[in-house]
Design a protein around this motif. Structure first.
Motif, mmCIF file in Angstrom:
data_model
loop_
_atom_site.group_PDB
_atom_site.id
_atom_site.type_symbol
_atom_site.label_atom_id
_atom_site.label_comp_id
_atom_site.label_asym_id
_atom_site.label_seq_id
_atom_site.Cartn_x
_atom_site.Cartn_y
_atom_site.Cartn_z
ATOM 1 N N ARG A 219 0.816 -1.214 0.000
ATOM 2 C CA ARG A 219 0.000 0.000 0.000
ATOM 3 C C ARG A 219 0.843 1.254 0.000
ATOM 4 O O ARG A 219 0.443 2.284 -0.524
ATOM 5 N N ARG A 220 2.009 1.161 0.597
ATOM 6 C CA ARG A 220 2.838 2.373 0.705
ATOM 7 C C ARG A 220 3.614 2.660 -0.572
ATOM 8 O O ARG A 220 3.775 3.813 -0.963
ATOM 9 N N LEU A 221 4.097 1.601 -1.206
ATOM 10 C CA LEU A 221 5.036 1.814 -2.310
ATOM 11 C C LEU A 221 4.466 2.670 -3.460
ATOM 12 O O LEU A 221 5.094 3.649 -3.872
ATOM 13 N N PRO A 222 3.264 2.357 -3.956
ATOM 14 C CA PRO A 222 2.766 3.183 -5.078
ATOM 15 C C PRO A 222 2.570 4.648 -4.671
ATOM 16 O O PRO A 222 2.792 5.540 -5.492
ATOM 17 N N LEU A 223 2.224 4.874 -3.413
ATOM 18 C CA LEU A 223 1.984 6.265 -3.000
ATOM 19 C C LEU A 223 3.295 7.021 -2.801
ATOM 20 O O LEU A 223 3.393 8.213 -3.128
ATOM 21 N N MET A 224 4.314 6.328 -2.270
ATOM 22 C CA MET A 224 5.637 6.974 -2.182
ATOM 23 C C MET A 224 6.098 7.382 -3.575
ATOM 24 O O MET A 224 6.644 8.453 -3.797
ATOM 25 N N LEU A 225 5.832 6.471 -4.503
ATOM 26 C CA LEU A 225 6.246 6.713 -5.879
ATOM 27 C C LEU A 225 5.470 7.884 -6.492
ATOM 28 O O LEU A 225 6.053 8.784 -7.114
ATOM 29 N N PHE A 226 4.157 7.879 -6.307
ATOM 30 C CA PHE A 226 3.341 8.961 -6.876
ATOM 31 C C PHE A 226 3.731 10.305 -6.268
ATOM 32 O O PHE A 226 3.778 11.319 -6.951
ATOM 33 N N ASN A 227 4.001 10.301 -4.954
ATOM 34 C CA ASN A 227 4.422 11.546 -4.308
ATOM 35 C C ASN A 227 5.626 12.120 -5.052
ATOM 36 O O ASN A 227 5.698 13.320 -5.328
ATOM 37 N N ARG A 228 6.575 11.271 -5.396
ATOM 38 C CA ARG A 228 7.775 11.695 -6.140
ATOM 39 C C ARG A 228 7.418 12.098 -7.576
ATOM 40 O O ARG A 228 7.823 13.152 -8.056
ATOM 41 N N LEU A 229 6.666 11.199 -8.254
ATOM 42 C CA LEU A 229 6.389 11.440 -9.687
ATOM 43 C C LEU A 229 5.590 12.723 -9.893
ATOM 44 O O LEU A 229 5.744 13.413 -10.898
ATOM 45 N N PHE A 230 4.708 13.019 -8.927
ATOM 46 C CA PHE A 230 3.902 14.237 -9.069
ATOM 47 C C PHE A 230 4.647 15.462 -8.566
ATOM 48 O O PHE A 230 4.136 16.574 -8.671
ATOM 49 N N GLY A 231 5.834 15.245 -7.991
ATOM 50 C CA GLY A 231 6.724 16.389 -7.738
ATOM 51 C C GLY A 231 6.793 16.893 -6.316
ATOM 52 O O GLY A 231 7.171 18.032 -6.100
ATOM 53 N N MET A 232 6.460 16.051 -5.334
ATOM 54 C CA MET A 232 6.589 16.499 -3.954
ATOM 55 C C MET A 232 7.805 15.854 -3.302
ATOM 56 O O MET A 232 8.172 14.715 -3.629
ATOM 57 N N PRO A 233 8.439 16.579 -2.359
ATOM 58 C CA PRO A 233 9.568 15.970 -1.643
ATOM 59 C C PRO A 233 9.103 14.767 -0.815
ATOM 60 O O PRO A 233 7.929 14.677 -0.436
ATOM 61 N N ASP A 234 10.060 13.873 -0.521
ATOM 62 C CA ASP A 234 9.706 12.640 0.201
ATOM 63 C C ASP A 234 9.035 12.915 1.541
ATOM 64 O O ASP A 234 8.257 12.091 2.019
ATOM 65 N N GLY B 159 -5.798 8.131 -7.763
ATOM 66 C CA GLY B 159 -6.810 7.182 -7.288
ATOM 67 C C GLY B 159 -6.846 5.942 -8.161
ATOM 68 O O GLY B 159 -6.863 4.804 -7.665
ATOM 69 N N ALA B 160 -6.845 6.153 -9.480
ATOM 70 C CA ALA B 160 -6.915 5.008 -10.401
ATOM 71 C C ALA B 160 -5.636 4.200 -10.358
ATOM 72 O O ALA B 160 -5.637 3.012 -10.677
ATOM 73 N N GLY B 161 -4.536 4.852 -9.957
ATOM 74 C CA GLY B 161 -3.247 4.166 -9.997
ATOM 75 C C GLY B 161 -2.915 3.382 -8.745
ATOM 76 O O GLY B 161 -2.474 2.239 -8.822
ATOM 77 N N HIS B 162 -3.150 3.969 -7.572
ATOM 78 C CA HIS B 162 -2.567 3.335 -6.384
ATOM 79 C C HIS B 162 -3.291 2.045 -5.989
ATOM 80 O O HIS B 162 -2.656 1.042 -5.676
ATOM 81 N N GLU B 163 -4.626 2.057 -6.032
ATOM 82 C CA GLU B 163 -5.370 0.882 -5.530
ATOM 83 C C GLU B 163 -5.101 -0.378 -6.377
ATOM 84 O O GLU B 163 -4.720 -1.419 -5.830
ATOM 85 N N PRO B 164 -5.244 -0.309 -7.703
ATOM 86 C CA PRO B 164 -4.963 -1.550 -8.454
ATOM 87 C C PRO B 164 -3.501 -1.958 -8.422
ATOM 88 O O PRO B 164 -3.206 -3.154 -8.436
ATOM 89 N N THR B 165 -2.597 -0.991 -8.328
ATOM 90 C CA THR B 165 -1.180 -1.369 -8.282
ATOM 91 C C THR B 165 -0.876 -2.067 -6.956
ATOM 92 O O THR B 165 -0.173 -3.083 -6.912
ATOM 93 N N THR B 166 -1.436 -1.533 -5.883
ATOM 94 C CA THR B 166 -1.307 -2.185 -4.576
ATOM 95 C C THR B 166 -1.835 -3.618 -4.646
ATOM 96 O O THR B 166 -1.193 -4.565 -4.181
ATOM 97 N N ASN B 167 -2.992 -3.768 -5.247
ATOM 98 C CA ASN B 167 -3.605 -5.104 -5.291
ATOM 99 C C ASN B 167 -2.846 -6.055 -6.218
ATOM 100 O O ASN B 167 -2.793 -7.259 -5.972
ATOM 101 N N LEU B 168 -2.292 -5.493 -7.283
ATOM 102 C CA LEU B 168 -1.499 -6.345 -8.178
ATOM 103 C C LEU B 168 -0.284 -6.885 -7.427
ATOM 104 O O LEU B 168 0.028 -8.078 -7.485
ATOM 105 N N ILE B 169 0.386 -6.005 -6.698
ATOM 106 C CA ILE B 169 1.555 -6.440 -5.918
ATOM 107 C C ILE B 169 1.111 -7.452 -4.843
ATOM 108 O O ILE B 169 1.701 -8.521 -4.698
ATOM 109 N N GLY B 170 0.058 -7.116 -4.116
ATOM 110 C CA GLY B 170 -0.393 -7.971 -3.012
ATOM 111 C C GLY B 170 -0.852 -9.337 -3.498
ATOM 112 O O GLY B 170 -0.434 -10.371 -2.967
ATOM 113 N N ASN B 171 -1.704 -9.355 -4.514
ATOM 114 C CA ASN B 171 -2.247 -10.636 -4.984
ATOM 115 C C ASN B 171 -1.147 -11.512 -5.597
ATOM 116 O O ASN B 171 -1.168 -12.746 -5.451
ATOM 117 N N ALA B 172 -0.195 -10.874 -6.289
ATOM 118 C CA ALA B 172 0.889 -11.663 -6.888
ATOM 119 C C ALA B 172 1.812 -12.202 -5.794
ATOM 120 O O ALA B 172 2.233 -13.367 -5.849
#
Ligand code: HEM
Length: 466
Positions: free
Chosen positions: A169-184, A257-270
């Motif tokens: 759950r954390r990884l996609p959001l850490m990534l989006f925070n960076r990709l959208f241009g906010m400091p860690d 919103g469209a990115g984090h939830e399915p990416t989290t679930n893809l990682i989790g389910n796999a």
């Protein structure tokens, strides 16, 4: 063949509000509920029952909110590829649903890519695809590695973790925070806000989380207005499509919103599949399955978004055996359609070994199919490779059939993924978890005889420092 029935009064034969009864419509108390714990526990059993109705079946997606669910693969494709008959605009339908229904968050209209048709849709979509295309894959991968290593460093010494809460759950959001241009330093705020939205107990907590997310996006926009950077927010703002400030906000919220939830679930389910299937842990020479196989298996059999693609017919239409009234809500079951007939069902693991039907709808299809598939795959694959490379003896602390999934009609989302492993400490982010040149552990892994005793398939393909 039965003659087609004309649309009647919604709810006339006891079907939920807003749903035309299909042939063989069940009494309302028997309509399958896609929002309760029973569905979350075994969705494929429900899909099997729904197939009895034909290509579409009546379901309830929230108390008193009905929909027709497409469970047939061919019908799903017909719908998704026909934007003339099927609209994504939910505004008229929304008036039939209580404003405080939990469903409004996912289906309520907004001026974004998901709820618009035709030119408006194309304009928003171009902004999103052009912006993601500007991120070189090797840079995206390096960012995922960095985020993965930081998270693994946090919990690695403990020897146990809930891989959903502490990783997927954390990884996609850490990534989006960076990709959208906010400091860690902002990523925890984003993570808390989204966790609040997902886990809120009641409307007050949900409103608080919503305010917190809005606050985050407001600060993000403010920062980028002051100074643009090489980031998605700035690219949205400066795109030739000329989005208004409001439109920029809506595309950011939707994309996150469209990115984090399915990416989290893809990682989790796999990960859940990998950690409970010996084929992923056979010897180096044994032709073991890789994280890519686990991901392919999940996409085919247990898609992260299980039912979505909300559409509304622009006219009364006779579709695959059912009359559907103009404006009625129809959803596509990616999970049911992708596992139909020769396709494999969740839990069999067959998809990864090639016995599945091959084609699946995990990304949807047609004009609204996921525009970011390549990036999403790269993120999920790298995240899993990195985790299984560092923690080579990781195992679940519960049996696969004891795993609990979050209720809800749209996702296939693990609530927790409890695991244990030999504790490790990572010396520095970006270090190599496994030195493939001499098959010995890197300086960051514990001594032989602990976590590196049994090199795994994933260790072979361990990400190397970039
Ligand atoms: C970086 C991660 C991701 C981002 C930024 C992203 C973004 C988006 C966006 C913007 C849309 C709307 C497209 C449109 O309406 O034209 C979309 C649709 C969709 N995405 Fe993704 N996505 C991501 C990952 C995923 C993953 C991992 C899956 C599942 C395997 C997925 C499945 C879908 C599906 C099924 C749709 C169609 C939804 C609908 O039409 O109702 N996405 N995605």
């Amino acid at each position: 063949m039965t003659s087609p029935r004309r649309p009647g009064v919604p709810g006339a034969s006891g079907t939920p509000r807003g749903v035309m009864p299909p042939p063989m419509a069940p009494p309302s108390h028997q309509v399958a509920q896609l929002y309760g714990p029973e569905f979350a526990a075994d969705p494929h059993a429900v899909y099997e029952r729904l197939r009895r109705y034909g290509a579409l079946a009546p379901v309830e997606i929230a108390p008193e909110v009905g929909a027709l669910l497409v469970t047939d693969y061919r019908a799903a494709l017909d719908l998704l590829h026909d934007p003339v008959t099927w609209s994504k605009d939910s505004r008229t339908w929304q008036q039939t649903v209580p404003a405080d229904s939990p469903i409004v968050g996912m289906l309520g209209w907004r001026p974004n890519v998901l709820f618009n048709d035709g030119e408006a849709h194309e304009r928003y979509r171009q902004v999103i695809t052009d912006s993601f295309d500007r991120i070189p894959p090797h840079e995206l991968r390096a960012l995922v590695v960095e985020a993965a290593d930081a998270l693994i460093a946090d919990f690695g010494t403990a020897g146990e973790a809930d891989l959903m809460r502490q990783y997927a759950r954390r990884l996609p959001l850490m990534l989006f925070n960076r990709l959208f241009g906010m400091p860690d330093s902002y990523s925890d705020r984003l993570i808390q806000a989204i966790a609040g939205l997902l886990e809120s107990n009641g409307p007050e907590e949900a409103a608080e989380a919503n305010a917190s997310f809005e606050g985050y996006v407001g600060e993000l926009i403010g920062a980028k207005k002051q100074q643009r950077g090489p980031d998605i927010t700035s690219w949205f703002m400066d795109h030739p499509a000329g989005l208004s400030d409001e439109e920029v906000v809506h595309q950011i919220v939707l994309t996150m919103g469209a990115g984090h939830e399915p990416t989290t679930n893809l990682i989790g389910n796999a990960l859940a599949r990998m950690l409970t299937d010996d084929r992923y842990y056979s010897t180096l020479s044994g032709g073991a399955l890789t994280p890519r196989d686990a991901i392919a298996d999940v996409l085919q059999n247990e898609p992260p978004m299980s039912n979505y693609s909300a559409h509304y017919p622009t006219r009364d239409v006779y579709f695959h055996g059912v009359w559907i009234r103009k404006g009625q809500l129809v959803l596509v079951s990616y999970a049911a359609a992708s596992t139909q007939h020769g396709r494999t069902a969740a839990g069999t693991g067959g998809g990864a070994t090639g016995s599945g039907g091959g084609a699946h709808l995990a990304w949807s299809a047609g004009p609204h199919s996921c525009p970011v598939q390549r990036s999403a795959l790269l993120i999920a694959t790298t995240a899993i490779e990195r985790l299984t490379a560092w923690l080579s003896d990781i195992e679940l602390t519960v049996e696969h059939d004891q795993l609990v999934y979050r209720p809800g009609p749209f996702h296939r989302a693990l609530a927790q993924l409890p695991a244990r492993f030999t504790p490790i400490s990572i010396d520095h982010a970006g270090a190599a978890p496994w030195d493939s040149s001499n098959s010995s552990p890197s300086s960051s892994t514990p001594p032989a005889g602990t976590s590196t005793e049994k090199p795994t398939a994933s260790a072979r393909s361990a990400p190397q420092p970039s």
